[in-house]
Design a protein around this motif. Sequence first.
Motif, PDB file in Angstrom:
ATOM      1  N   ASN A 137       0.845  -1.118  -0.033  1.00 33.12           N
ATOM      2  CA  ASN A 137       0.329   0.099  -0.134  1.00 33.12           C
ATOM      3  C   ASN A 137       0.776   1.897   0.164  1.00 33.12           C
ATOM      4  O   ASN A 137       2.050   0.647  -0.196  1.00 33.12           O
ATOM      5  CB  ASN A 137      -0.594  -0.319   0.880  1.00 33.12           C
ATOM      6  CG  ASN A 137       0.016  -0.047   2.592  1.00 33.12           C
ATOM      7  OD1 ASN A 137       0.939   0.374   2.635  1.00 33.12           O
ATOM      8  ND2 ASN A 137      -1.069  -0.793   3.466  1.00 33.12           N
ATOM      9  N   LYS A 138       0.491   2.511   0.003  1.00 35.52           N
ATOM     10  CA  LYS A 138       1.382   3.949  -0.057  1.00 35.52           C
ATOM     11  C   LYS A 138       2.443   3.624   1.381  1.00 35.52           C
ATOM     12  O   LYS A 138       2.599   4.584   0.659  1.00 35.52           O
ATOM     13  CB  LYS A 138      -0.227   5.150   0.020  1.00 35.52           C
ATOM     14  CG  LYS A 138       0.731   6.267  -0.420  1.00 35.52           C
ATOM     15  CD  LYS A 138      -0.956   7.389  -0.610  1.00 35.52           C
ATOM     16  CE  LYS A 138      -1.094   7.724   0.672  1.00 35.52           C
ATOM     17  NZ  LYS A 138      -2.489   8.725  -0.413  1.00 35.52           N
ATOM     18  N   ASN A 139       2.336   3.209   2.174  1.00 30.75           N
ATOM     19  CA  ASN A 139       2.411   3.020   3.624  1.00 30.75           C
ATOM     20  C   ASN A 139       3.615   2.525   3.356  1.00 30.75           C
ATOM     21  O   ASN A 139       5.141   2.916   3.472  1.00 30.75           O
ATOM     22  CB  ASN A 139       1.771   2.948   4.626  1.00 30.75           C
ATOM     23  CG  ASN A 139       2.741   3.232   5.614  1.00 30.75           C
ATOM     24  OD1 ASN A 139       2.932   4.485   6.313  1.00 30.75           O
ATOM     25  ND2 ASN A 139       2.252   2.955   7.431  1.00 30.75           N
ATOM     26  N   ASP A 140       3.293   1.949   2.532  1.00 24.65           N
ATOM     27  CA  ASP A 140       4.953   0.936   2.137  1.00 24.65           C
ATOM     28  C   ASP A 140       5.973   1.832   1.393  1.00 24.65           C
ATOM     29  O   ASP A 140       6.644   1.416   1.304  1.00 24.65           O
ATOM     30  CB  ASP A 140       4.104  -0.917   1.401  1.00 24.65           C
ATOM     31  CG  ASP A 140       3.588  -1.582   2.673  1.00 24.65           C
ATOM     32  OD1 ASP A 140       3.718  -1.310   3.972  1.00 24.65           O
ATOM     33  OD2 ASP A 140       3.218  -2.042   2.185  1.00 24.65           O
ATOM     34  N   VAL A 141       4.764   2.149   0.129  1.00 27.50           N
ATOM     35  CA  VAL A 141       5.932   2.719  -0.644  1.00 27.50           C
ATOM     36  C   VAL A 141       6.815   3.509  -0.090  1.00 27.50           C
ATOM     37  O   VAL A 141       8.163   3.964   0.164  1.00 27.50           O
ATOM     38  CB  VAL A 141       5.364   3.256  -2.127  1.00 27.50           C
ATOM     39  CG1 VAL A 141       5.775   4.478  -2.841  1.00 27.50           C
ATOM     40  CG2 VAL A 141       4.544   2.185  -2.809  1.00 27.50           C
ATOM     41  N   ALA A 142       6.072   4.081   0.730  1.00 32.02           N
ATOM     42  CA  ALA A 142       6.867   5.265   1.528  1.00 32.02           C
ATOM     43  C   ALA A 142       8.021   5.118   2.715  1.00 32.02           C
ATOM     44  O   ALA A 142       8.952   5.267   2.366  1.00 32.02           O
ATOM     45  CB  ALA A 142       6.053   5.772   1.976  1.00 32.02           C
ATOM     46  N   LYS A 143       7.743   3.600   3.008  1.00 30.43           N
ATOM     47  CA  LYS A 143       8.839   3.332   3.688  1.00 30.43           C
ATOM     48  C   LYS A 143       9.722   2.545   2.775  1.00 30.43           C
ATOM     49  O   LYS A 143      10.588   2.899   3.627  1.00 30.43           O
ATOM     50  CB  LYS A 143       8.068   2.110   4.559  1.00 30.43           C
ATOM     51  CG  LYS A 143       8.664   1.530   6.039  1.00 30.43           C
ATOM     52  CD  LYS A 143       7.883   0.415   6.396  1.00 30.43           C
ATOM     53  CE  LYS A 143       6.881   0.649   7.381  1.00 30.43           C
ATOM     54  NZ  LYS A 143       5.874  -0.377   7.846  1.00 30.43           N
ATOM     55  N   THR A 144       9.444   2.138   2.186  1.00 30.55           N
ATOM     56  CA  THR A 144      10.627   1.827   0.831  1.00 30.55           C
ATOM     57  C   THR A 144      10.880   2.996   0.596  1.00 30.55           C
ATOM     58  O   THR A 144      12.946   3.201   0.741  1.00 30.55           O
ATOM     59  CB  THR A 144       9.940   1.172  -0.662  1.00 30.55           C
ATOM     60  OG1 THR A 144       9.357  -0.099   0.071  1.00 30.55           O
ATOM     61  CG2 THR A 144      11.102   0.492  -1.039  1.00 30.55           C
ATOM     62  N   LEU A 145      10.471   3.999   0.431  1.00 34.00           N
ATOM     63  CA  LEU A 145      11.421   5.543  -0.169  1.00 34.00           C
ATOM     64  C   LEU A 145      12.591   6.063   0.707  1.00 34.00           C
ATOM     65  O   LEU A 145      13.095   6.818   0.629  1.00 34.00           O
ATOM     66  CB  LEU A 145      10.510   6.163  -0.688  1.00 34.00           C
ATOM     67  CG  LEU A 145      11.185   7.306  -1.730  1.00 34.00           C
ATOM     68  CD1 LEU A 145      11.653   7.191  -2.684  1.00 34.00           C
ATOM     69  CD2 LEU A 145       9.458   7.829  -2.253  1.00 34.00           C
ATOM     70  N   ASN A 167      14.377   4.958   2.715  1.00 38.09           N
ATOM     71  CA  ASN A 167      15.485   3.997   2.828  1.00 38.09           C
ATOM     72  C   ASN A 167      16.493   4.852   2.202  1.00 38.09           C
ATOM     73  O   ASN A 167      17.427   5.462   2.424  1.00 38.09           O
ATOM     74  CB  ASN A 167      15.690   2.690   2.589  1.00 38.09           C
ATOM     75  CG  ASN A 167      15.132   2.125   3.330  1.00 38.09           C
ATOM     76  OD1 ASN A 167      14.716   2.403   4.538  1.00 38.09           O
ATOM     77  ND2 ASN A 167      14.422   1.478   3.233  1.00 38.09           N
ATOM     78  N   ILE A 168      15.808   5.703   1.113  1.00 40.92           N
ATOM     79  CA  ILE A 168      16.569   6.534  -0.358  1.00 40.92           C
ATOM     80  C   ILE A 168      16.996   7.809   0.108  1.00 40.92           C
ATOM     81  O   ILE A 168      17.539   8.599   0.191  1.00 40.92           O
ATOM     82  CB  ILE A 168      15.949   6.521  -1.253  1.00 40.92           C
ATOM     83  CG1 ILE A 168      16.335   4.836  -1.628  1.00 40.92           C
ATOM     84  CG2 ILE A 168      16.987   7.595  -2.460  1.00 40.92           C
ATOM     85  CD1 ILE A 168      15.186   4.180  -3.007  1.00 40.92           C
ATOM     86  N   LEU A 169      15.346   8.906   1.148  1.00 46.23           N
ATOM     87  CA  LEU A 169      15.256  10.235   1.267  1.00 46.23           C
ATOM     88  C   LEU A 169      16.190  10.241   2.216  1.00 46.23           C
ATOM     89  O   LEU A 169      16.432   8.969   3.473  1.00 46.23           O
ATOM     90  CB  LEU A 169      14.099  10.659   0.854  1.00 46.23           C
ATOM     91  CG  LEU A 169      13.177  10.488  -0.043  1.00 46.23           C
ATOM     92  CD1 LEU A 169      12.384  10.757  -0.448  1.00 46.23           C
ATOM     93  CD2 LEU A 169      14.846  11.115  -1.336  1.00 46.23           C
ATOM     94  N   SER A 170      16.166  10.990   3.123  1.00 45.96           N
ATOM     95  CA  SER A 170      16.433  11.308   4.566  1.00 45.96           C
ATOM     96  C   SER A 170      15.580  11.171   5.629  1.00 45.96           C
ATOM     97  O   SER A 170      15.448  11.091   6.527  1.00 45.96           O
ATOM     98  CB  SER A 170      16.710  13.566   4.640  1.00 45.96           C
ATOM     99  OG  SER A 170      16.398  13.754   4.666  1.00 45.96           O
ATOM    100  N   SER A 171      13.983  11.268   5.116  1.00 45.04           N
ATOM    101  CA  SER A 171      13.497  10.969   6.922  1.00 45.04           C
ATOM    102  C   SER A 171      12.094  10.825   6.181  1.00 45.04           C
ATOM    103  O   SER A 171      11.544  10.514   4.827  1.00 45.04           O
ATOM    104  CB  SER A 171      13.129  12.397   7.040  1.00 45.04           C
ATOM    105  OG  SER A 171      11.996  13.136   6.121  1.00 45.04           O
ATOM    106  N   LYS A 172      11.436   9.716   6.642  1.00 42.99           N
ATOM    107  CA  LYS A 172       9.154   8.526   6.496  1.00 42.99           C
ATOM    108  C   LYS A 172       8.898  10.019   5.776  1.00 42.99           C
ATOM    109  O   LYS A 172       8.263  10.125   4.973  1.00 42.99           O
ATOM    110  CB  LYS A 172       9.484   8.711   7.999  1.00 42.99           C
ATOM    111  CG  LYS A 172       8.175   7.974   7.658  1.00 42.99           C
ATOM    112  CD  LYS A 172       8.058   6.853   7.018  1.00 42.99           C
ATOM    113  CE  LYS A 172       7.221   6.322   7.721  1.00 42.99           C
ATOM    114  NZ  LYS A 172       5.737   6.367   6.556  1.00 42.99           N
ATOM    115  N   LYS A 173       8.787  11.536   7.052  1.00 39.23           N
ATOM    116  CA  LYS A 173       8.170  12.583   6.562  1.00 39.23           C
ATOM    117  C   LYS A 173       8.243  12.562   5.218  1.00 39.23           C
ATOM    118  O   LYS A 173       7.218  13.022   4.574  1.00 39.23           O
ATOM    119  CB  LYS A 173       8.362  13.334   7.654  1.00 39.23           C
ATOM    120  CG  LYS A 173       7.689  14.625   7.870  1.00 39.23           C
ATOM    121  CD  LYS A 173       7.667  15.494   7.752  1.00 39.23           C
ATOM    122  CE  LYS A 173       6.638  17.596   7.869  1.00 39.23           C
ATOM    123  NZ  LYS A 173       6.346  18.028   9.133  1.00 39.23           N
TER     124      LYS A 173
END
Length: 87
Positions: free
Chosen positions: A2-10, A12-18
């Motif tokens: 889901n959208k939250n899983d995509v954000a969680k994976t992303l 790892n690449i970006l500086s923060s979860k927010k």
Amino acid sequence: MNKNDVAKTLSNILSSKKEADNAVNRVFEELKTALKNGEKVVITGFGSFNMLVTKTKKGRNPKTGETLLISPMKKVRFKQSKEFFDK
């Protein structure tokens, strides 16, 4: 996934979860805006999205058996790319 899983994976690449949440939300908002404006959205290697308008059709109320007209609706159509299909 889901959208939250995509954000969680992303995240790892970006500086923060927010920051990842904001990026994912922005991408989906841009997709929605483009589709509402009648544009075709193509993601190379994945597929394409476009807006489809259905025709008026006859329907039937299952409870009463009454025939009625179903008004046209807008639907989003996804067509997967050949590369996506082959994998």
